[in-house]
Design a protein around this motif. Structure first.
Motif, short mmCIF file in Angstrom:
data_model
loop_
_atom_site.label_atom_id
_atom_site.label_comp_id
_atom_site.label_asym_id
_atom_site.label_seq_id
_atom_site.Cartn_x
_atom_site.Cartn_y
_atom_site.Cartn_z
N LEU A 1 15.86 2.78 -2.01
CA LEU A 1 14.44 2.50 -2.25
C LEU A 1 13.65 3.38 -1.30
CD1 LEU A 1 12.04 0.86 -3.40
CD2 LEU A 1 12.52 -0.84 -1.64
N HIS A 2 12.71 4.12 -1.84
CA HIS A 2 11.95 5.08 -1.05
C HIS A 2 10.50 4.98 -1.48
CE1 HIS A 2 11.86 8.71 1.40
NE2 HIS A 2 11.17 9.33 0.47
N PHE A 3 9.58 5.03 -0.56
CA PHE A 3 8.16 4.99 -0.91
C PHE A 3 7.60 6.41 -0.81
CE2 PHE A 3 9.13 0.65 0.10
CZ PHE A 3 8.39 -0.06 -0.84
N LEU A 4 7.06 6.89 -1.93
CA LEU A 4 6.50 8.23 -1.99
C LEU A 4 5.01 8.16 -2.27
CD1 LEU A 4 9.19 10.00 -4.22
CD2 LEU A 4 8.96 10.13 -1.75
N GLN A 5 4.27 9.09 -1.70
CA GLN A 5 2.85 9.19 -2.00
C GLN A 5 2.71 9.98 -3.29
OE1 GLN A 5 0.47 7.69 -0.04
NE2 GLN A 5 -0.85 8.12 -1.78
N ILE A 6 2.10 9.37 -4.28
CA ILE A 6 1.91 10.00 -5.59
C ILE A 6 0.42 10.28 -5.76
CG2 ILE A 6 2.13 9.66 -8.08
CD1 ILE A 6 4.67 8.11 -7.52
N ALA A 7 0.10 11.44 -6.30
CA ALA A 7 -1.29 11.89 -6.40
C ALA A 7 -2.20 10.88 -7.08
CB ALA A 7 -1.34 13.22 -7.14
N SER A 8 -1.73 10.18 -8.09
CA SER A 8 -2.57 9.26 -8.84
C SER A 8 -2.70 7.88 -8.19
CB SER A 8 -2.04 9.11 -10.26
OG SER A 8 -0.74 8.57 -10.22
N SER A 9 -2.12 7.70 -7.01
CA SER A 9 -2.14 6.40 -6.34
C SER A 9 -2.70 6.54 -4.93
CB SER A 9 -0.73 5.82 -6.27
OG SER A 9 -0.74 4.60 -5.59
N ASP A 10 -3.47 5.54 -4.51
CA ASP A 10 -4.03 5.58 -3.17
C ASP A 10 -3.08 5.02 -2.11
OD1 ASP A 10 -4.27 3.02 -4.18
OD2 ASP A 10 -6.20 2.62 -3.22
N LYS A 11 -1.95 4.48 -2.55
CA LYS A 11 -0.96 3.97 -1.60
C LYS A 11 0.43 4.42 -2.05
CE LYS A 11 -0.62 -0.48 -3.87
NZ LYS A 11 -0.63 -1.92 -3.72
N PRO A 12 1.40 4.42 -1.15
CA PRO A 12 2.76 4.83 -1.52
C PRO A 12 3.32 3.95 -2.64
CG PRO A 12 2.54 4.70 0.85
CD PRO A 12 1.30 4.09 0.27
N VAL A 13 4.10 4.57 -3.50
CA VAL A 13 4.68 3.89 -4.66
C VAL A 13 6.20 3.80 -4.47
CG1 VAL A 13 5.03 4.06 -7.16
CG2 VAL A 13 2.86 4.77 -6.16
N ALA A 14 6.76 2.64 -4.81
CA ALA A 14 8.21 2.45 -4.70
C ALA A 14 8.92 3.32 -5.72
CB ALA A 14 8.56 0.98 -4.94
N CYS A 15 9.90 4.07 -5.25
CA CYS A 15 10.73 4.91 -6.10
C CYS A 15 12.18 4.54 -5.84
CB CYS A 15 10.49 6.38 -5.81
SG CYS A 15 8.83 6.93 -6.23
N TYR A 16 13.00 4.70 -6.87
CA TYR A 16 14.39 4.26 -6.81
C TYR A 16 15.31 5.45 -7.06
CZ TYR A 16 11.93 -0.10 -7.12
OH TYR A 16 11.07 -1.13 -6.86
N SER A 17 16.43 5.47 -6.33
CA SER A 17 17.37 6.59 -6.36
C SER A 17 18.12 6.66 -7.69
CB SER A 17 18.38 6.45 -5.22
OG SER A 17 19.28 5.41 -5.51
N LEU A 18 18.79 7.77 -7.86
CA LEU A 18 19.60 7.99 -9.06
C LEU A 18 20.64 6.90 -9.25
CD1 LEU A 18 20.17 9.80 -11.49
CD2 LEU A 18 21.67 11.16 -10.01
N ASP A 19 21.23 6.40 -8.16
CA ASP A 19 22.21 5.31 -8.27
C ASP A 19 21.59 4.08 -8.93
OD1 ASP A 19 24.21 6.82 -7.08
OD2 ASP A 19 23.87 5.98 -5.08
N VAL A 20 20.37 3.74 -8.53
CA VAL A 20 19.68 2.59 -9.12
C VAL A 20 19.32 2.89 -10.57
CG1 VAL A 20 17.63 1.12 -9.00
CG2 VAL A 20 18.78 1.83 -6.89
N ILE A 21 18.82 4.08 -10.84
CA ILE A 21 18.43 4.47 -12.20
C ILE A 21 19.61 4.34 -13.16
CG2 ILE A 21 17.56 6.34 -13.65
CD1 ILE A 21 16.24 7.44 -10.98
N ILE A 22 20.75 4.86 -12.75
CA ILE A 22 21.94 4.80 -13.61
C ILE A 22 22.39 3.36 -13.79
CG2 ILE A 22 24.40 5.40 -13.71
CD1 ILE A 22 23.58 8.13 -12.47
N SER A 23 22.37 2.57 -12.73
CA SER A 23 22.76 1.16 -12.84
C SER A 23 21.84 0.40 -13.78
CB SER A 23 22.76 0.49 -11.46
OG SER A 23 23.77 1.03 -10.66
N VAL A 24 20.56 0.64 -13.69
CA VAL A 24 19.60 0.00 -14.59
C VAL A 24 19.86 0.48 -16.02
CG1 VAL A 24 17.15 -0.14 -15.24
CG2 VAL A 24 17.82 -0.40 -12.85
#
Length: 103
Positions: free
Chosen positions: A66-89
């Protein structure tokens, strides 16, 4: 299919062109938000959220996936999930898009 890698960003497009994602690449893995996974796997965000919770309880460590990245369209960091999580989901939602993404 992974199309192009530039400045930590990979563009992913499904074989039929129905879904195109800008995928963040950082620390040698792909990172997606819950919304991106919902688009990718064609499932409601609540379904994705429930599967992520179960993935962290049963399969992978939350801290390193789990990683929080600053995304241009958001005023606060957004939770992002790794490839391991993506594949499991993807396995859990049993989505055609999930199978295509894993390939």
């Amino acid at each position: 299919m992974l199309k192009e890698e530039t400045k930590g960003l990979v563009l992913y497009q499904t074989e039929d062109g129905a879904v195109t994602l800008e995928v963040n690449v950082e620390e040698d893995t792909v990172w997606l938000t819950q919304m991106q996974m919902a688009d990718l796997f064609q499932r409601d965000i609540s379904v994705i959220s429930r599967h992520i919770k179960n993935v962290f309880q049963e399969e992978v460590e939350e801290k390193s996936n789990l990683h929080f990245l600053q995304i241009a369209s958001s005023d606060k960091p957004v939770a992002c999930y790794s490839l391991d999580v993506i594949i499991s989901v993807g396995y859990r939602v049993k989505s055609k898009r999930g199978v295509e993404f894993r390939r």
